[in-house]
Design a protein around this motif. Structure first.
Motif, short mmCIF file in Angstrom:
data_model
loop_
_atom_site.label_atom_id
_atom_site.label_comp_id
_atom_site.label_asym_id
_atom_site.label_seq_id
_atom_site.Cartn_x
_atom_site.Cartn_y
_atom_site.Cartn_z
N HIS A 1 -2.61 -9.39 6.88
CA HIS A 1 -1.91 -8.86 8.06
C HIS A 1 -1.06 -7.66 7.67
O HIS A 1 -0.26 -7.72 6.74
N ASP A 2 -1.25 -6.57 8.39
CA ASP A 2 -0.46 -5.36 8.18
C ASP A 2 0.83 -5.48 8.99
O ASP A 2 0.81 -5.45 10.22
N THR A 3 1.95 -5.64 8.30
CA THR A 3 3.23 -5.82 8.99
C THR A 3 3.73 -4.54 9.63
O THR A 3 4.54 -4.58 10.56
N THR B 1 10.56 -2.63 -0.33
CA THR B 1 10.57 -2.63 -1.80
C THR B 1 10.75 -4.07 -2.25
O THR B 1 11.40 -4.86 -1.57
N ILE B 2 10.17 -4.40 -3.39
CA ILE B 2 10.32 -5.74 -3.98
C ILE B 2 10.75 -5.55 -5.43
O ILE B 2 10.04 -4.92 -6.21
N ASP B 3 11.94 -6.07 -5.76
CA ASP B 3 12.46 -5.85 -7.11
C ASP B 3 11.85 -6.84 -8.11
O ASP B 3 11.02 -7.69 -7.75
N VAL B 4 12.26 -6.72 -9.37
CA VAL B 4 11.66 -7.52 -10.43
C VAL B 4 11.96 -9.01 -10.27
O VAL B 4 11.22 -9.85 -10.79
N GLU B 5 13.02 -9.35 -9.53
CA GLU B 5 13.34 -10.76 -9.29
C GLU B 5 12.62 -11.31 -8.06
O GLU B 5 12.72 -12.50 -7.77
N GLY B 6 11.92 -10.43 -7.33
CA GLY B 6 11.17 -10.88 -6.17
C GLY B 6 11.89 -10.72 -4.84
O GLY B 6 11.38 -11.16 -3.81
N ASP C 1 0.85 -1.20 0.00
CA ASP C 1 0.00 0.00 0.00
C ASP C 1 0.88 1.24 0.00
O ASP C 1 1.88 1.30 0.74
N PRO C 2 0.54 2.23 -0.82
CA PRO C 2 1.37 3.44 -0.89
C PRO C 2 1.39 4.18 0.45
O PRO C 2 0.40 4.17 1.20
N GLY D 1 8.56 1.75 -2.91
CA GLY D 1 8.00 0.70 -2.06
C GLY D 1 6.68 1.10 -1.44
O GLY D 1 6.01 2.05 -1.87
N GLY D 2 6.29 0.34 -0.44
CA GLY D 2 5.03 0.60 0.22
C GLY D 2 4.91 -0.21 1.50
O GLY D 2 5.82 -0.97 1.87
N ARG D 3 3.79 -0.07 2.16
CA ARG D 3 3.52 -0.77 3.41
C ARG D 3 3.10 -2.20 3.10
O ARG D 3 2.16 -2.42 2.33
N LEU D 4 3.79 -3.16 3.69
CA LEU D 4 3.61 -4.57 3.32
C LEU D 4 2.46 -5.21 4.08
O LEU D 4 2.42 -5.21 5.31
N PHE D 5 1.52 -5.77 3.32
CA PHE D 5 0.44 -6.60 3.86
C PHE D 5 0.64 -8.02 3.34
O PHE D 5 1.04 -8.22 2.19
N LEU D 6 0.34 -9.00 4.19
CA LEU D 6 0.57 -10.40 3.83
C LEU D 6 -0.66 -11.25 4.07
O LEU D 6 -1.43 -11.01 5.02
#
Length: 452
Positions: free
Chosen positions: A406-408, A413-418, A367-368, A375-380
């Motif tokens: 889940h809001d971590t 950031t996640i690059d093109v390779e993951g 999420d921005p 990057g952004g705020r990571l949810f899983l």
């Protein structure tokens, strides 16, 4: 169904169809898989070892678990939470499994958290009893803590329970050690762990058997290890990594486990790793640096996997382990709510500065964040994400994550390779000169800075 049998197919299965992952563990629970592991690897095989009580075979582990479970089953009602306050030792493993076998829920108590936080956690989980050891309390000098806890909860000592186990109890446990005292299922609660309380009152994180076993399978599918290894675990079992990867996973996979009660013995731990020929070690950057300072270059000759998490690994730590010990540190990322492993560098897929790629079967959402360009705020979401939180202000009421997400609280950031790179906690970004700046990034830069 054994986790090891799933490992070869789990990556492909989960990557192709994340929804299918939920079905893999439908009928599995920790107790059943522990018995299956004993059958597969031999009841006489060493399961646990510590420096005080020595080696424990699967047979002894199962018999001890059943005998203790029958006594614990007299405490409270099925499903009730029971605190487990023990150090890393064989007794902690047996007690954890015995509480599960008794049909109760182990609430893992961090004895370093202080009485107020422990009691707040017990209130959230509605745990009215804490299991501990009189010997441990005396050696750790926790008498004042116990006195404070006794004002609100009952303290039960394992020594007293064992003294009440009769010959008939032992005989019955020997005859029935392949069966749990109370049968559980995959969606029942397997453990309650507690957040640190650094951002308010501690929350209880509720993990089901499915959550823990899913995370075990995810790790097994990405890292190659097996019965020929020996895991040296210094990470406390009241933390999610120490419990899942440091105890449950090796026991379920036939990997001998050496439990050591504290990670702070920097001089002694390298000698023990050398003495037991450990092949796997997990730690934090702080602990790994401490061991490196005290270890002889030959002490870590047997290590083939060194994993790190909880804090960023400094470049100097990586360099030291590679140059002094010939060992590559594999950095990962986890949160208690994910049981806990979220991402991991592996020998085959690794990128310095990142925490690796997400575990198979996990969905992610970024999420921005206003002011953060990258990057952004990571949810899983995934099979290893917790059932929910328990809070002291609403005791015993499970608060599940919204729509399973889940809001971590972490900005990544996640690059093109993951590959995932942690930029910092959302609460640890400051606006400087109109820009959002990560305080963690500043700390990391300063840590690597060498004064002229």
């Amino acid at each position: 169904m054994r986790i090891v049998l799933l490992a070869s197919a789990v990556c492909a299965t989960l990557a192709v169809c994340p929804a299918a992952s939920a079905r893999i563990w439908d009928n599995s629970q920790i107790d059943d898989l522990m018995v299956e592991a004993a059958r597969a690897h031999g009841f006489s095989r060493v399961a646990l070892e510590d420096p005080i009580s020595g080696k424990v075979s699967y047979r002894r582990l199962l018999i001890g678990t059943r005998a203790l479970a029958r006594r614990i089953a007299n405490i409270g009602r099925p499903g009730d939470a029971i605190g487990v306050m023990l150090p890393n030792a064989n007794g902690a493993g047996i007690a954890f499994l015995a509480v599960i076998s008794s049909g109760r829920t182990p609430a893992m108590i961090n004895f370093t958290a202080g009485a107020a936080n422990i009691l707040s956690g017990c209130e959230a989980a509605q745990a009215k009893t804490i299991l501990t050891s009189r010997g441990f309390i005396e050696k750790a000098k926790l008498e004042k803590l116990v006195a404070a806890l006794e004002e609100k909860v009952a303290i039960v000592y394992l020594e007293d329970i064992r003294a009440r186990i009769s010959f008939a109890d032992k005989l019955d446990a020997f005859r029935r050690f392949r069966s749990a005292v109370v049968t559980r299922n995959a969606d029942d609660i397997a453990a309650i762990l507690f957040t640190s309380g650094s951002e308010g009152a501690p929350k209880g994180v509720v993990l089901s058997h499915r959550n823990i076993l899913a995370n075990c399978a995810q790790v097994k599918s990405t890292i190659d290890f097996g019965p020929s290894d020996l895991l040296f675990n210094v990470l406390p079992v009241f933390h999610s990594f120490g419990l899942t990867v440091g105890m449950a996973l090796p026991v379920l996979e036939g990997v001998p486990l050496y439990l050591y009660p504290t990670p702070l013995h920097y001089r002694l731990i390298p000698e023990l790793i050398y003495g037991v020929n450990a092949t796997i070690l997990f730690g934090t950057d702080t602990f790994l640096r401490g061991y490196a300072r005290m270890a002889h270059a030959y002490d870590f000759r047997s290590l083939r996997l060194v994993g790190a998490g909880a804090e960023p690994v400094q470049a100097e730590t990586r360099r030291t382990y590679m140059e002094k010990f010939g060992a590559r540190i594999l950095e990962g990322y986890g949160v208690t709510e994910a049981a806990p492993v979220v991402a991991l560098n592996t020998p085959m897929f690794a990128k310095a500065g990142s925490v690796g790629k997400l575990m198979p079967g996990m969905e992610r959402r970024l999420d921005p964040v206003p002011g953060v360009a990258e990057g952004g705020r990571l949810f899983l979401r995934g099979p290893n994400i917790m059932k929910g939180y328990l809070r002291a202000e609403d005791p015993g009421v499970l608060q599940p994550p919204a729509d399973g997400w889940h809001d971590t609280g972490d900005i990544v950031t996640i690059d093109v390779e993951g590959y995932v790179t942690i930029r910092g906690r959302a609460k640890r970004f400051a606006k400087i000169g109109g820009e959002m700046v990560s305080l963690a990034a500043i700390e990391a830069a300063l840590a690597d800075y060498e004064a002229p």
